[in-house]
Design an enzyme around this catalytic site. Structure first.
Site, PDB file in Angstrom:
ATOM      1  N   GLU A  55       0.825  -1.198   0.000  1.00 51.14           N
ATOM      2  CA  GLU A  55       0.000   0.000   0.000  1.00 51.14           C
ATOM      3  C   GLU A  55       0.867   1.260   0.000  1.00 51.14           C
ATOM      4  O   GLU A  55       0.636   2.199  -0.756  1.00 51.14           O
ATOM      5  CB  GLU A  55      -0.930   0.030   1.225  1.00 51.14           C
ATOM      6  CG  GLU A  55      -1.863  -1.155   1.317  1.00 51.14           C
ATOM      7  CD  GLU A  55      -1.277  -2.311   2.119  1.00 51.14           C
ATOM      8  OE1 GLU A  55      -0.119  -2.737   1.880  1.00 51.14           O
ATOM      9  OE2 GLU A  55      -1.979  -2.799   3.017  1.00 51.14           O
ATOM     10  N   CYS A  94       0.311   1.730   7.296  1.00 47.03           N
ATOM     11  CA  CYS A  94      -0.337   2.035   6.011  1.00 47.03           C
ATOM     12  C   CYS A  94      -1.629   2.819   6.225  1.00 47.03           C
ATOM     13  O   CYS A  94      -1.932   3.741   5.465  1.00 47.03           O
ATOM     14  CB  CYS A  94      -0.618   0.747   5.232  1.00 47.03           C
ATOM     15  SG  CYS A  94       0.888  -0.002   4.567  1.00 47.03           S
TER      16      CYS A  94
END
Length: 141
Positions: A55, A94
């Site tokens: 991500e 993330c």
């Protein structure tokens, strides 16, 4: 863009994963407001703190190219060389990167072949600390 297209991109991104230590391959596909998609994969390192998630790879690549308008991300992860059997949620770091650049309505699609779960950033990171907490009304998100 349909979720299925973004999921397909995330599954393709998994194929580029560098995961010799965990054998857990993750791919992400980040959709920008203009329709551009940035792929990311996890990149491991023998010194684990130097590892980067799929991500964040997608976000950092998009940001380095000047993008700042993000709509959704699809994430798929599982044992390398095999189709994902379960959903792979973004880690806490993330989620914080997503919060830095995305609002509450940002869409997070957790995917495995033939199935997906859809959340908003607010669903996965409620009561979060954001740029608005530091910058107040000057924050864009």
């Amino acid at each position: 863009m349909e979720n299925k297209e973004l999921v397909r991109e995330a599954l393709e991104a998994r194929k580029q994963s560098y995961c010799p230590y965990s054998s857990f391959a993750v791919g992400a596909a980040l959709l920008c407001g203009d329709g551009t998609i940035f792929r990311g994969c996890n990149i491991e390192n023998a010194a684990y703190p130097a590892t980067n998630c799929a991500e964040r790879t997608a976000f950092f690549t998009a940001i380095a190219k000047g993008e700042r308008d993000f709509v959704a991300v699809a994430i798929a992860g599982g044992k390398a060389g095999e189709e994902p059997e379960d959903f792979c949620a973004p880690c806490g770091v993330c989620r914080l990167v997503m919060r830095e650049f995305c609002g509450d309505a940002f869409v997070i699609i957790l995917a495995k072949p033939g199935e997906e779960k859809v959340y908003t950033l607010k669903d996965l990171l409620p009561q979060s600390f954001s740029p608005r907490d530091v910058l107040g009304e000057k924050a864009k998100r």
